[in-house]
Write a protein that holds these residues in place. Structure first.
Motif, PDB file in Angstrom:
ATOM      1  N   ALA A 275     -73.777-127.805 -48.198  1.00  0.00           N
ATOM      2  CA  ALA A 275     -74.554-127.347 -47.050  1.00  0.00           C
ATOM      3  C   ALA A 275     -74.006-127.856 -45.721  1.00  0.00           C
ATOM      4  O   ALA A 275     -74.222-127.240 -44.674  1.00  0.00           O
ATOM      5  CB  ALA A 275     -76.007-127.781 -47.198  1.00  0.00           C
ATOM      6  N   THR A 276     -73.293-128.968 -45.742  1.00  0.00           N
ATOM      7  CA  THR A 276     -72.806-129.569 -44.493  1.00  0.00           C
ATOM      8  C   THR A 276     -71.411-129.097 -44.107  1.00  0.00           C
ATOM      9  O   THR A 276     -70.900-129.459 -43.050  1.00  0.00           O
ATOM     10  CB  THR A 276     -72.790-131.104 -44.604  1.00  0.00           C
ATOM     11  N   GLY A 277     -70.769-128.293 -44.956  1.00  0.00           N
ATOM     12  CA  GLY A 277     -69.417-127.841 -44.652  1.00  0.00           C
ATOM     13  C   GLY A 277     -68.377-128.917 -44.858  1.00  0.00           C
ATOM     14  O   GLY A 277     -67.339-128.915 -44.204  1.00  0.00           O
ATOM     15  N   PHE A 286     -72.600-120.103 -44.733  1.00  0.00           N
ATOM     16  CA  PHE A 286     -73.374-119.544 -45.840  1.00  0.00           C
ATOM     17  C   PHE A 286     -74.684-120.307 -46.017  1.00  0.00           C
ATOM     18  O   PHE A 286     -75.750-119.715 -46.195  1.00  0.00           O
ATOM     19  CB  PHE A 286     -72.558-119.596 -47.136  1.00  0.00           C
ATOM     20  N   ALA A 287     -74.595-121.639 -45.957  1.00  0.00           N
ATOM     21  CA  ALA A 287     -75.796-122.464 -46.123  1.00  0.00           C
ATOM     22  C   ALA A 287     -76.824-122.170 -45.036  1.00  0.00           C
ATOM     23  O   ALA A 287     -78.029-122.127 -45.298  1.00  0.00           O
ATOM     24  CB  ALA A 287     -75.411-123.943 -46.113  1.00  0.00           C
ATOM     25  N   ALA A 288     -76.342-121.963 -43.807  1.00  0.00           N
ATOM     26  CA  ALA A 288     -77.253-121.662 -42.702  1.00  0.00           C
ATOM     27  C   ALA A 288     -77.907-120.291 -42.887  1.00  0.00           C
ATOM     28  O   ALA A 288     -79.118-120.131 -42.689  1.00  0.00           O
ATOM     29  CB  ALA A 288     -76.483-121.711 -41.378  1.00  0.00           C
ATOM     30  N   ASP A 289     -77.125-119.292 -43.285  1.00  0.00           N
ATOM     31  CA  ASP A 289     -77.665-117.956 -43.531  1.00  0.00           C
ATOM     32  C   ASP A 289     -78.672-117.974 -44.683  1.00  0.00           C
ATOM     33  O   ASP A 289     -79.713-117.313 -44.638  1.00  0.00           O
ATOM     34  CB  ASP A 289     -76.538-116.974 -43.868  1.00  0.00           C
ATOM     35  N   TYR A 290     -78.351-118.735 -45.702  1.00  0.00           N
ATOM     36  CA  TYR A 290     -79.197-118.831 -46.899  1.00  0.00           C
ATOM     37  C   TYR A 290     -80.545-119.467 -46.548  1.00  0.00           C
ATOM     38  O   TYR A 290     -81.602-118.966 -46.948  1.00  0.00           O
ATOM     39  CB  TYR A 290     -78.450-119.681 -47.931  1.00  0.00           C
ATOM     40  N   LYS A 291     -80.488-120.534 -45.771  1.00  0.00           N
ATOM     41  CA  LYS A 291     -81.736-121.204 -45.385  1.00  0.00           C
ATOM     42  C   LYS A 291     -82.575-120.318 -44.474  1.00  0.00           C
ATOM     43  O   LYS A 291     -83.813-120.284 -44.570  1.00  0.00           O
ATOM     44  CB  LYS A 291     -81.448-122.541 -44.703  1.00  0.00           C
ATOM     45  N   THR A 296     -84.932-122.367 -47.747  1.00  0.00           N
ATOM     46  CA  THR A 296     -84.618-123.430 -48.702  1.00  0.00           C
ATOM     47  C   THR A 296     -83.127-123.722 -48.628  1.00  0.00           C
ATOM     48  O   THR A 296     -82.344-122.895 -48.152  1.00  0.00           O
ATOM     49  CB  THR A 296     -85.021-123.027 -50.136  1.00  0.00           C
ATOM     50  N   GLU A 297     -82.756-124.911 -49.076  1.00  0.00           N
ATOM     51  CA  GLU A 297     -81.344-125.293 -49.044  1.00  0.00           C
ATOM     52  C   GLU A 297     -80.579-124.599 -50.171  1.00  0.00           C
ATOM     53  O   GLU A 297     -81.146-124.234 -51.200  1.00  0.00           O
ATOM     54  CB  GLU A 297     -81.203-126.815 -49.204  1.00  0.00           C
ATOM     55  N   VAL A 298     -79.268-124.448 -49.975  1.00  0.00           N
ATOM     56  CA  VAL A 298     -78.427-123.938 -51.057  1.00  0.00           C
ATOM     57  C   VAL A 298     -78.540-124.873 -52.248  1.00  0.00           C
ATOM     58  O   VAL A 298     -78.738-126.081 -52.101  1.00  0.00           O
ATOM     59  CB  VAL A 298     -76.950-123.799 -50.626  1.00  0.00           C
ATOM     60  N   ALA A 299     -78.404-124.309 -53.437  1.00  0.00           N
ATOM     61  CA  ALA A 299     -78.547-125.097 -54.657  1.00  0.00           C
ATOM     62  C   ALA A 299     -77.484-124.655 -55.651  1.00  0.00           C
ATOM     63  O   ALA A 299     -76.567-123.890 -55.313  1.00  0.00           O
ATOM     64  CB  ALA A 299     -79.955-124.925 -55.226  1.00  0.00           C
TER      65      ALA A 299
END
Length: 377
Positions: A275-277, A286-291, A296-299
């Motif tokens: 999530a932090t790149g 991707f993590a930002a778009d997903y959240k 929720t955070e990427v898993a």
């Protein structure tokens, strides 16, 4: 048999009738345990695939994609029934999944005979690539690669005595046995045992482990069982390292074991959760778009779900609409995915071979690093 009738219809699964895949829209299925005991491993890749398809459809492409989910609860018999319906009734042109290895063993012969391509984000059993299926692919390294990476990590961590435990199922036993062989090849001694995945009392196994006094315990199986085992190990006095594979890489492990008992537990996976790149900027976006979409955070397998869907998207973007044309396109697809380069070899295996290590901290499971470089305190 019913299967034969389905397969006959599967051959025309891309006809322009009122089914799911006609005109300017095609249907891609997603299959896995979405509501069962181990759904925490499958909801993230479903969400990742959903994000990829939604972003693609938002570009107003010539051929849109309808993503349809099939909930198997992780059961092979449900996968068999549902894949037949997906082919016959919904006329899917491709399938993301099945998510688990056992259900893949059941569903993929049907998909292969119907000539419907599949890309699993998470089924890692070694033998899946040895069946001769021409329409099968995966975007994650198999258990041979995972066991080698986990074995290398354990060896580098100074493990001389390992105790492996499995749930005695296809995936879990294969992974535990392979990790045992990997550390044995580096000079470590290995003992093993199995637990009943439907059971709740693992005191017999805990006693064997305490008597053996290993440096580490590696469990092959899913997080629901891993949580119970790790809880009983800590409560039984075991103080060594506890580790499991991708099937346990979910916060359900922490919930099952209890936060205190789970602290320091290690997980190996061919998946990237970043999530932090830490590894690349694409993972951070991707993590930002997903959240933003799911709050929720990427898993686990979020990125693999996205990348599996993107493989189909790349084929469809090039104008492919039939199952066989899409499958041919998958043979040559090559792009930088969120977590790793996506390119399939002649067996449908992912060319990239990275394994990542994660460590439980509080109620999260952050990335420790690549198995070749990760170090634990």
């Amino acid at each position: 048999m019913a299967v034969s009738a389905v397969l006959a219809l599967g051959a025309v699964s891309c006809s322009d009738d009122d089914g799911g895949s006609g005109g300017d829209e095609v249907t891609i299925g997603f299959m896995g345990d979405l509501t069962g005991e181990n759904s925490g491993l499958v909801v993230p890749p479903w969400q990742g695939a959903t994000l990829a398809v939604d972003q693609y459809n938002a570009t107003n492409p010539k051929i849109k994609i309808k993503l349809k989910k099939y909930d198997t609860q992780g059961k092979a018999e449900q996968a068999t029934t549902q894949v037949q319906g997906a082919i016959k009734n919904d006329k899917i042109v491709g399938l993301i999944g099945p998510a688990f290895s056992g259900e893949s063993q059941a569903a993929n012969p049907i998909l292969n005979e119907a000539k419907v391509p599949s890309v699993t984000p998470s089924a890692t059993q070694i033998t899946l690539a040895e069946k001769g299926w021409k329409y099968w692919h995966r975007v994650v390294a198999d258990d041979a690669v995972q066991s080698a990476g986990a074995g290398e990590f354990l060896t580098n961590a100074g493990v001389k005595k390992l105790f492996t435990v499995s749930d005695n199922q296809d995936y879990g036993k294969g992974l535990a046995d392979a990790v045992g062989k990997a550390v044995q090849a580096k000079g470590a001694t290995v003992q093993s045992d199995a637990v009943n995945d439907k059971g709740t009392d693992y005191s017999s196994t805990v006693n064997k482990i305490n008597q053996a006094k290993p440096d580490a315990v590696y469990f092959g199986g899913y997080y629901a069982v891993a949580g119970r085992l790790f809880k009983q190990l800590r409560e039984g006095g075991y103080k060594g390292k506890m580790m499991s594979g991708d099937g346990s890489l979910a916060t359900g492990l922490v919930e099952g074991a209890g936060q205190q008992n789970a602290q320091g537990a290690l997980l190996s996976c061919g998946c990237l959760i970043d999530a932090t790149g830490k590894t690349n900027e694409k993972a951070k976006k991707f993590a930002a778009d997903y959240k933003a979409k799911f709050n929720t955070e990427v898993a686990i397998y979020s990125t693999e779900g996205f990348d599996a869907a993107t493989a189909f998207i790349e084929a469809i973007k090039s104008g492919k609409k039939t199952t066989e044309d899409i499958n041919d396109a998958l043979k040559t697809v090559s792009f930088q995915g969120v977590g790793k380069p996506i390119k399939f070899d002649e067996h449908g295996e992912l060319a990239a071979q990275d394994i990542f290590i994660y460590e439980v901290k509080n109620n999260t499971i952050p990335l420790l690093g690549n198995s070749k470089e990760a170090k634990v305190a």
